[in-house]
Motif scaffolding. Structure first.
Motif, PDB file in Angstrom:
ATOM      1  N   ILE A  10      13.400  -5.737  -2.454  1.00 11.35           N
ATOM      2  CA  ILE A  10      12.722  -4.149  -2.526  1.00 11.35           C
ATOM      3  C   ILE A  10      13.282  -3.957  -1.298  1.00 11.35           C
ATOM      4  O   ILE A  10      12.981  -4.665  -0.357  1.00 11.35           O
ATOM      5  CB  ILE A  10      11.143  -3.509  -2.616  1.00 11.35           C
ATOM      6  N   ARG A  11      14.474  -2.596  -1.389  1.00  9.43           N
ATOM      7  CA  ARG A  11      15.038  -2.400  -0.272  1.00  9.43           C
ATOM      8  C   ARG A  11      14.195  -1.690   0.506  1.00  9.43           C
ATOM      9  O   ARG A  11      15.056  -0.369   0.733  1.00  9.43           O
ATOM     10  CB  ARG A  11      16.329  -1.842  -1.197  1.00  9.43           C
ATOM     11  N   ASP A  12      13.790  -2.223   0.960  1.00  5.88           N
ATOM     12  CA  ASP A  12      12.639  -1.100   2.265  1.00  5.88           C
ATOM     13  C   ASP A  12      12.221  -1.918   3.084  1.00  5.88           C
ATOM     14  O   ASP A  12      11.176  -3.499   2.732  1.00  5.88           O
ATOM     15  CB  ASP A  12      11.096  -0.427   0.658  1.00  5.88           C
ATOM     16  N   MET A  13      11.102  -1.682   4.190  1.00  6.98           N
ATOM     17  CA  MET A  13      10.901  -2.074   4.946  1.00  6.98           C
ATOM     18  C   MET A  13       9.078  -1.189   5.438  1.00  6.98           C
ATOM     19  O   MET A  13       9.310  -0.620   6.375  1.00  6.98           O
ATOM     20  CB  MET A  13      11.929  -2.602   6.075  1.00  6.98           C
ATOM     21  N   PRO A  14       8.275  -2.204   5.362  1.00  5.23           N
ATOM     22  CA  PRO A  14       6.482  -1.518   4.844  1.00  5.23           C
ATOM     23  C   PRO A  14       6.275  -2.014   7.046  1.00  5.23           C
ATOM     24  O   PRO A  14       5.478  -1.497   7.461  1.00  5.23           O
ATOM     25  CB  PRO A  14       5.711  -2.068   4.041  1.00  5.23           C
ATOM     26  N   PHE A  15       6.885  -3.024   7.679  1.00  7.72           N
ATOM     27  CA  PHE A  15       6.429  -3.714   8.517  1.00  7.72           C
ATOM     28  C   PHE A  15       7.780  -2.934   9.996  1.00  7.72           C
ATOM     29  O   PHE A  15       8.713  -2.598   9.537  1.00  7.72           O
ATOM     30  CB  PHE A  15       6.148  -4.785   8.382  1.00  7.72           C
ATOM     31  N   SER A  16       6.968  -2.733  11.321  1.00  7.02           N
ATOM     32  CA  SER A  16       7.794  -2.885  11.773  1.00  7.02           C
ATOM     33  C   SER A  16       7.533  -3.153  13.165  1.00  7.02           C
ATOM     34  O   SER A  16       6.357  -3.900  12.991  1.00  7.02           O
ATOM     35  CB  SER A  16       6.990  -0.975  13.071  1.00  7.02           C
ATOM     36  N   LYS A  17       8.824  -3.630  13.848  1.00  9.84           N
ATOM     37  CA  LYS A  17       9.347  -5.061  14.454  1.00  9.84           C
ATOM     38  C   LYS A  17       8.101  -4.251  16.127  1.00  9.84           C
ATOM     39  O   LYS A  17       7.653  -3.076  16.467  1.00  9.84           O
ATOM     40  CB  LYS A  17      10.368  -4.594  15.393  1.00  9.84           C
ATOM     41  N   GLY A  18       6.936  -5.369  16.114  1.00 11.26           N
ATOM     42  CA  GLY A  18       6.036  -5.085  17.397  1.00 11.26           C
ATOM     43  C   GLY A  18       4.861  -3.969  17.906  1.00 11.26           C
ATOM     44  O   GLY A  18       4.545  -4.065  18.044  1.00 11.26           O
ATOM     45  N   LYS A  19       4.452  -4.407  16.015  1.00 11.26           N
ATOM     46  CA  LYS A  19       3.490  -3.810  15.911  1.00 11.26           C
ATOM     47  C   LYS A  19       2.456  -4.396  15.006  1.00 11.26           C
ATOM     48  O   LYS A  19       2.915  -5.180  14.334  1.00 11.26           O
ATOM     49  CB  LYS A  19       3.738  -2.099  14.926  1.00 11.26           C
ATOM     50  N   GLY A  20       1.092  -3.858  14.219  1.00 10.16           N
ATOM     51  CA  GLY A  20       0.660  -4.170  13.675  1.00 10.16           C
ATOM     52  C   GLY A  20       0.450  -4.452  12.380  1.00 10.16           C
ATOM     53  O   GLY A  20       0.816  -2.731  11.639  1.00 10.16           O
ATOM     54  N   PHE A  21      -0.462  -4.442  11.753  1.00  7.04           N
ATOM     55  CA  PHE A  21      -0.651  -4.291  10.274  1.00  7.04           C
ATOM     56  C   PHE A  21      -1.730  -4.413   9.594  1.00  7.04           C
ATOM     57  O   PHE A  21      -2.470  -5.308  10.320  1.00  7.04           O
ATOM     58  CB  PHE A  21       0.248  -4.252   9.440  1.00  7.04           C
ATOM     59  N   GLU A  22      -1.733  -4.310   8.435  1.00  7.60           N
ATOM     60  CA  GLU A  22      -2.474  -4.857   7.503  1.00  7.60           C
ATOM     61  C   GLU A  22      -2.158  -4.805   5.869  1.00  7.60           C
ATOM     62  O   GLU A  22      -2.334  -3.207   5.861  1.00  7.60           O
ATOM     63  CB  GLU A  22      -4.328  -2.950   7.455  1.00  7.60           C
ATOM     64  N   MET A  23      -2.879  -5.609   5.507  1.00  4.00           N
ATOM     65  CA  MET A  23      -2.243  -5.686   4.734  1.00  4.00           C
ATOM     66  C   MET A  23      -3.537  -6.351   3.479  1.00  4.00           C
ATOM     67  O   MET A  23      -3.991  -6.837   3.607  1.00  4.00           O
ATOM     68  CB  MET A  23      -1.318  -6.721   4.306  1.00  4.00           C
ATOM     69  N   VAL A  24      -2.861  -5.477   2.119  1.00  6.32           N
ATOM     70  CA  VAL A  24      -4.066  -5.584   0.918  1.00  6.32           C
ATOM     71  C   VAL A  24      -3.677  -6.102  -0.302  1.00  6.32           C
ATOM     72  O   VAL A  24      -2.475  -6.115  -0.558  1.00  6.32           O
ATOM     73  CB  VAL A  24      -5.059  -4.528   0.299  1.00  6.32           C
ATOM     74  N   VAL A  25      -3.601  -7.360  -1.144  1.00 10.65           N
ATOM     75  CA  VAL A  25      -2.882  -8.044  -2.256  1.00 10.65           C
ATOM     76  C   VAL A  25      -4.005  -7.490  -2.635  1.00 10.65           C
ATOM     77  O   VAL A  25      -5.149  -8.056  -2.967  1.00 10.65           O
ATOM     78  CB  VAL A  25      -2.990  -9.360  -2.106  1.00 10.65           C
ATOM     79  N   MET A  26      -3.653  -6.719  -4.216  1.00 15.40           N
ATOM     80  CA  MET A  26      -4.978  -6.534  -5.428  1.00 15.40           C
ATOM     81  C   MET A  26      -4.359  -7.353  -6.313  1.00 15.40           C
ATOM     82  O   MET A  26      -3.509  -7.300  -6.835  1.00 15.40           O
ATOM     83  CB  MET A  26      -5.608  -5.314  -4.963  1.00 15.40           C
ATOM     84  N   VAL A  27      -5.590  -7.743  -6.438  1.00 16.16           N
ATOM     85  CA  VAL A  27      -5.461  -8.802  -8.036  1.00 16.16           C
ATOM     86  C   VAL A  27      -5.355  -7.462  -9.494  1.00 16.16           C
ATOM     87  O   VAL A  27      -7.076  -7.448  -9.654  1.00 16.16           O
ATOM     88  CB  VAL A  27      -5.860 -10.122  -8.850  1.00 16.16           C
ATOM     89  N   THR A  28      -4.388  -6.822  -9.980  1.00 11.60           N
ATOM     90  CA  THR A  28      -4.764  -6.282 -10.963  1.00 11.60           C
ATOM     91  C   THR A  28      -4.541  -6.524 -12.418  1.00 11.60           C
ATOM     92  O   THR A  28      -3.920  -7.788 -12.309  1.00 11.60           O
ATOM     93  CB  THR A  28      -4.068  -4.975 -10.980  1.00 11.60           C
ATOM     94  N   SER A  29      -4.725  -6.765 -13.551  1.00 10.67           N
ATOM     95  CA  SER A  29      -4.545  -6.887 -14.517  1.00 10.67           C
ATOM     96  C   SER A  29      -2.737  -6.823 -14.996  1.00 10.67           C
ATOM     97  O   SER A  29      -2.361  -7.576 -15.873  1.00 10.67           O
ATOM     98  CB  SER A  29      -4.937  -5.361 -16.155  1.00 10.67           C
ATOM     99  N   LYS A  30      -2.141  -6.138 -14.431  1.00  8.78           N
ATOM    100  CA  LYS A  30      -0.325  -5.974 -14.532  1.00  8.78           C
ATOM    101  C   LYS A  30       0.108  -6.804 -13.809  1.00  8.78           C
ATOM    102  O   LYS A  30       1.356  -7.139 -13.457  1.00  8.78           O
ATOM    103  CB  LYS A  30      -0.290  -4.728 -13.712  1.00  8.78           C
ATOM    104  N   GLY A  31      -1.143  -6.989 -12.172  1.00 10.68           N
ATOM    105  CA  GLY A  31       0.228  -7.916 -11.395  1.00 10.68           C
ATOM    106  C   GLY A  31      -0.495  -7.462  -9.813  1.00 10.68           C
ATOM    107  O   GLY A  31      -1.745  -7.271  -9.944  1.00 10.68           O
ATOM    108  N   TYR A  32      -0.044  -7.589  -9.222  1.00 11.82           N
ATOM    109  CA  TYR A  32      -0.496  -8.303  -8.112  1.00 11.82           C
ATOM    110  C   TYR A  32      -0.221  -7.077  -6.893  1.00 11.82           C
ATOM    111  O   TYR A  32       1.398  -6.672  -6.478  1.00 11.82           O
ATOM    112  CB  TYR A  32      -0.107  -9.183  -6.782  1.00 11.82           C
ATOM    113  N   GLN A  33      -0.748  -6.280  -6.610  1.00  6.28           N
ATOM    114  CA  GLN A  33      -0.615  -4.991  -5.939  1.00  6.28           C
ATOM    115  C   GLN A  33      -0.380  -4.728  -4.701  1.00  6.28           C
ATOM    116  O   GLN A  33      -2.097  -5.159  -3.908  1.00  6.28           O
ATOM    117  CB  GLN A  33      -1.396  -4.066  -6.321  1.00  6.28           C
ATOM    118  N   ILE A  34       0.311  -4.882  -3.712  1.00  6.94           N
ATOM    119  CA  ILE A  34       0.354  -4.984  -2.558  1.00  6.94           C
ATOM    120  C   ILE A  34       0.654  -3.789  -2.184  1.00  6.94           C
ATOM    121  O   ILE A  34       1.063  -2.472  -1.671  1.00  6.94           O
ATOM    122  CB  ILE A  34       1.832  -5.097  -1.642  1.00  6.94           C
ATOM    123  N   LYS A  35      -0.342  -3.426  -1.174  1.00  6.40           N
ATOM    124  CA  LYS A  35      -0.687  -2.366   0.339  1.00  6.40           C
ATOM    125  C   LYS A  35      -0.769  -2.014   1.520  1.00  6.40           C
ATOM    126  O   LYS A  35      -1.365  -3.386   1.926  1.00  6.40           O
ATOM    127  CB  LYS A  35      -2.233  -1.404   0.213  1.00  6.40           C
TER     128      LYS A  35
END
Length: 268
Positions: free
Chosen positions: A89-114
């Protein structure tokens, strides 16, 4: 002393690399909540959901952000010692020097990442999610909290909500609205943990710690999901005090720990 049941005890500030169990395994509806921060000099880090107890086990989900001039996140799986085809995925949801909150949700289709409340990618299942029994995190990252929600504990019923601390006995799946006495009242260092899931389309909820005789509210907590704030207050003699408002981000999962040094309270 408060002791959370296995599978509901968050992991706080683990050393990296981290290798730990997922008690009871995952299933559809489970979620993994990770709070952390990214250093300024990051190169890459990864999180693996393992189908075994060692780093060399099969990997159901490989999540690998790479800051390499072509910032991207690589997804993959590993089976019988061999990595499969990568999803980049040519995108970066994280930023250098910053905090983050990440959720991995298990769905019937796969692992949904927020990440930070925004949908990022869904990685389709390649291995049965029920095989997952461990988490491995390594690389340039600092982790404050790892919390697995919605596991199935051996020998217990499936439950989506847990109240723990009512005299040391857990209450599973109570009806809402819920009201009960706190045996012995509250005291310093006594802790009540409430765990649950906020359904899609939720607007607000409230938790009140009440003085049983006067009906005064010693502590009022009112997460307002659509507004993205948590309102805290108290009510004495029928009059509400000045609201204390705090922004929450993302307003998807709420983890509440209470330690209120007041006796004779009623939890409503």
């Amino acid at each position: 002393m408060f002791v959370a049941p296995p599978g509901y005890q968050p992991v706080y500030s683990p050393s990296i690399p981290y290798l730990g169990p997922v008690y009871g395994g995952l299933r559809e509806g489970s979620s993994i909540y990770i709070q952390g921060s990214i250093p300024e000099n990051i190169t890459r880090f990864f999180m693996n959901l393992l189908c075994g107890q060692s780093e060399s086990s099969d990997v159901s989900l490989h999540f690998n952000p790479r800051f390499d001039g072509w910032d991207k996140v690589v997804f993959n799986s590993r089976q019988d010692g061999s990595w499969k085809s990568e999803e980049k995925i040519r995108d970066m949801p994280f930023s250098k020097g910053k905090g983050f909150e990440m959720v991995v949700m298990v769905t019937s289709k796969g692992y949904q990442i927020k990440v930070n409340g925004k949908d990022f990618h869904t990685f389709k299942h390649r291995l049965p999610v029920e095989r997952v029994c461990g988490i491995h995190i390594a690389g340039d990252v600092s982790i404050q909290t790892i919390n697995v929600i919605g596991v199935r504990l051996q020998g217990s019923e499936d439950f989506s909500c847990l109240l723990w601390g009512m005299g040391g006995q857990p209450v599973y799946n109570p009806p809402v609205p819920y009201s009960n006495m706190i045996p012995g009242g509250m005291s310093p260092k006594r802790t009540i943990i409430i765990r649950g899931m906020v359904p899609n389309g939720a607007n607000r909820m409230s938790i009140n710690f009440m003085v049983s005789r006067s009906r005064d509210v010693a502590f009022h907590m009112n997460p307002r999901v659509r507004e993205g704030i948590v309102v805290r207050n108290s009510k004495i003699g029928g009059n509400w005090g000045q609201e204390d408002r705090e922004l929450i981000f993302p307003p998807l999962f709420l983890r509440c720990l209470f330690a209120v040094g007041i006796r004779g309270l009623r939890c409503l």
